[in-house]
Scaffold this active site. Sequence first.
Site, PDB file in Angstrom:
ATOM      1  N   PHE A 145       0.853  -1.189   0.000  1.00 24.19           N
ATOM      2  CA  PHE A 145       0.000   0.000   0.000  1.00 24.19           C
ATOM      3  C   PHE A 145       0.887   1.236   0.000  1.00 24.19           C
ATOM      4  CE2 PHE A 145      -4.543   1.127   1.205  1.00 24.19           C
ATOM      5  CZ  PHE A 145      -5.132   0.133   0.462  1.00 24.19           C
ATOM      6  N   ARG A 184      -0.943   9.323  -0.223  1.00 19.58           N
ATOM      7  CA  ARG A 184      -2.195   9.780  -0.819  1.00 19.58           C
ATOM      8  C   ARG A 184      -2.196  11.264  -1.158  1.00 19.58           C
ATOM      9  NH1 ARG A 184      -6.660   6.330   2.722  1.00 19.58           N
ATOM     10  NH2 ARG A 184      -6.330   4.396   1.583  1.00 19.58           N
ATOM     11  N   HIS A 234     -12.190  11.914   1.757  1.00 18.26           N
ATOM     12  CA  HIS A 234     -12.169  10.564   2.290  1.00 18.26           C
ATOM     13  C   HIS A 234     -12.054  10.498   3.807  1.00 18.26           C
ATOM     14  CE1 HIS A 234     -11.698   6.273   2.106  1.00 18.26           C
ATOM     15  NE2 HIS A 234     -10.477   6.278   2.580  1.00 18.26           N
ATOM     16  N   GLN A 256      -8.214  14.538   4.227  1.00 18.96           N
ATOM     17  CA  GLN A 256      -7.605  13.718   3.182  1.00 18.96           C
ATOM     18  C   GLN A 256      -8.528  13.547   1.980  1.00 18.96           C
ATOM     19  OE1 GLN A 256      -6.727   9.277   3.827  1.00 18.96           O
ATOM     20  NE2 GLN A 256      -4.734  10.187   3.400  1.00 18.96           N
ATOM     21  N   HIS A 303      -8.881  11.277  -1.003  1.00 19.84           N
ATOM     22  CA  HIS A 303      -8.388  10.016  -1.534  1.00 19.84           C
ATOM     23  C   HIS A 303      -8.147  10.230  -3.022  1.00 19.84           C
ATOM     24  CE1 HIS A 303      -8.105   5.794  -2.586  1.00 19.84           C
ATOM     25  NE2 HIS A 303      -8.150   5.466  -1.316  1.00 19.84           N
ATOM     26  N   GLU A 323      -7.412   1.785  -2.763  1.00 21.23           N
ATOM     27  CA  GLU A 323      -5.980   1.886  -3.038  1.00 21.23           C
ATOM     28  C   GLU A 323      -5.397   0.501  -3.330  1.00 21.23           C
ATOM     29  OE1 GLU A 323      -4.005   4.526  -0.349  1.00 21.23           O
ATOM     30  OE2 GLU A 323      -2.057   3.593  -0.631  1.00 21.23           O
ATOM     31  N   ARG A 345      -2.565  10.863   6.305  1.00 27.86           N
ATOM     32  CA  ARG A 345      -2.721   9.490   6.788  1.00 27.86           C
ATOM     33  C   ARG A 345      -2.333   8.490   5.710  1.00 27.86           C
ATOM     34  NH1 ARG A 345      -6.463   5.420   6.466  1.00 27.86           N
ATOM     35  NH2 ARG A 345      -8.078   6.604   5.386  1.00 27.86           N
ATOM     36  N   LEU A 371     -15.647   5.382  -3.516  1.00 27.80           N
ATOM     37  CA  LEU A 371     -14.243   5.000  -3.375  1.00 27.80           C
ATOM     38  C   LEU A 371     -13.805   3.899  -4.344  1.00 27.80           C
ATOM     39  CD1 LEU A 371     -11.715   5.486  -1.646  1.00 27.80           C
ATOM     40  CD2 LEU A 371     -12.467   3.613  -0.190  1.00 27.80           C
TER      41      LEU A 371
END
Lengths: 246, 572
Positions: free
Chosen positions: B122, B285, B350, B235, B237, B254, B385, B251
């Site tokens: 990730f 991100r 997000h 954030q 995304h 990821e 994050r 969404l």
Amino acid sequence: MAEAVLAVYRGDRESGKPVEYKVPLAPGMVVLDALHYIQGHLSPDLAVRWNCKAGRCGSCSAEVNGRPRLTCKTRMDSLPLESPITISPLRAFPVIKDLVTDVSWNYQVNKKIPAFTPRPGVQWKMFQKDVDRPQEFRKCIECFLCQNVCHVLRDHGKHAQYGGPRFFVRVAGLEMHPLDGVSRAKLLKEQLGLGFCNITKCCTEVCPESIHITDNAIIPLKERIVDKYYDPLFWIVRKITKTGGS
Amino acid sequence: MTEKFETHEHDVLIIGAGGAGLRAAVEALNQGASVGVVCKSLLGKAHTVMAEGGIAAAMGNVDAADDWKTHFRDTMRGGKLLNNWRMAQLHAQEAPNAVRELEQWGALFDRTDSGEIMQRAFGGHTFKRLCHVGDRTGLEIIRTLQDRGVQLGIDVYMECTVTRLLLDGGRIAGAFAYWREQGRFVVFKAKSIVIATGGVGKAWKVTSNSWEYTGDGMALAYEAGAELMDLEFVQFHPTGMVWPPGVQGILVTEAVRGEGGILRNKLGERFMEKYDPKKLELSTRDVVARSIYTEVREGRGTEHGGAYLDISHKPAEYVKRKLPGMYHQFKELADVDITKGPMEVGPTFHYTIGGIRVEAETGAATVPGLFAAGEAAAGMHGANRLGGNSLSDLLVFGRRAGLAAAAHAKKTSAPAIDSKQVEDAEREMLAPFEHRGGPNPYEIHRELQDTLQSLVGIFRNEEDLKRALAEIQRLKERAANVSVEGSRLFNPGWHLARDLKSMLTIAEAVTRCALERKESRGAHSRIDFPEYDPVWAKKNNIIIRDGAGMALRQRPVPEMPEELKQVLAEDK
């Protein structure tokens, strides 16, 4: 701009009727978008349950033109627009208001099911081939569409003696967990009324997660009950041990 | 006076039934406390259910070299060192055990060939670290915690909404709430309250967040006098759906990039080579979201204003097994077969990185008896994050908050409920029925979403932020006169009238913090201050109520001990 007409059930426990609303269409629009349009522009007190609007939480279940669906995954362009699209609440549960029903019975049933109980001294190692089966059951998003179409609940109202497909799926997930150590066969037979299910597969047809409810969960569970309670060999063994003990 | 209302009493009241709330409830129950969980929706529908890609924990099942120090370093670097170091440390150390606990409560993660929990790559994580179940990890986690809670005899008040925290002197005494079903009011008496209500994404127009995400817990804590922190960091995304319009913002996990997905612009260029040649699509991100946004702004976007994300070079069966949710989502909602062609994606709101300021060990807020965990709390993620760190955050700090809330309740005498506060809370809830001809709450909500989307987005500047602040002020005045139709029975318009107040409070806090931080760091990008500022590297923005107004001040970022500075400096 193209329009659709929705005939949405409006009412409460006592009474109600469909009310028609005109909604402008947009590319890719889903039924839940149309319901939100009604809330936002025409009738702000229209009661609808929803959360994720992405097919992952199972909140927005309703009957669209008589078919049980997640409204967030039902495209407007999949529906005939010549006549009004009817949107009604789930039929197996009492209406609270408009499209919102009282599903609390499901949470009561759930409490009867013994939780995952690892076998004593178990090694926390599992292989993918062993978890494939229970993982299928754990895809369930609790939309209760399977409960809604099950004849035992919908037509015969046997809520008091029966658990319904959702909870057979849950029990199957526990029973087939490779490390679980308790049997829920007695519960299935005596409290969840698995015997009432006559495997018409209506539940499987409406599952938005494509869980093979009947073939993979219900039938294997029925076999377990047969093995435990009706297998002649087991019957004799039980009889003998019972006699020996008294 | 309170006899007028249905009343329930608990040692610990938990607001919110997502991962953090349920984990806190389980822990408080383990301590022998009487626990009530109040949630806006049905049990099991909270936002955790939407988490897809996985939970970050340095278990080393796939990459044996992984350890907590590397996870700590990745988290701090991803957060541009603005994180509360102690939270990042506890999180990295305790996450593996938190995952094992889930497994012992029945969770079934995907497996490695040797029978361990599978882990995937990730963004921003040095090693393959995300334990997962296909792309429905959140569902597995919430169901496991829900089952555990039910087994322990948890009391859940479903479709019940807290509208005010009640205080006895300066400490927590309980909460005022209403049942959605009948619109009846209810009073909870509690010695400790844990806020686990998530973020405020529903105040933005393009968002991956559900209707529940209206900043309630943060606003309740603020109203009760607690400090909020770091709210300028929200954030976006990098990958939400952009087409068709009805699904905009949903969404796209990821995990698509974690499994090898490639981003391209309309010219076919793999543009991440330009923005982060080392990590490419698995950059953090903030960087990927800005890169996509920049490509679109400079005219290299796709037909519908996004970027292409392509996983179709992987075998179709592999894609369907590892990303089944994405496969169905695109097929059913966008008529795209992701095993054959690219998805169109763009940034979507997000996650709220800032929130209630808490103590690292206990999740204690600055009001005695008040605790917070998960997205509602601040500090863990700094300025940005990392994906996968949120699910582990919920478990690690949910557990700690539950533990501390139970301990606090044990040593505290029963607080008294002040009937005047209860009456005020009731009056506030009934006011929208008495205003006639006032604005419709949906109209104000749409205007707020448009304002924040266009003026408090990925790239910010002073002029936009000042306009946003003025607009929020105007909307607050209109919201004060909002009127609702119909009865109190399950009335979403009435509900939104209350949610608006929370959204406007937190929107104002976000905007004020964003205006104040005159630098660019992590998820906060100022066009007029595009560089890091070493002075701001050492400051957290704090929001606190000052009479009827909102005060903004700064606190120094806690200084890291020497041994952790060394961990951070190691180059791996």
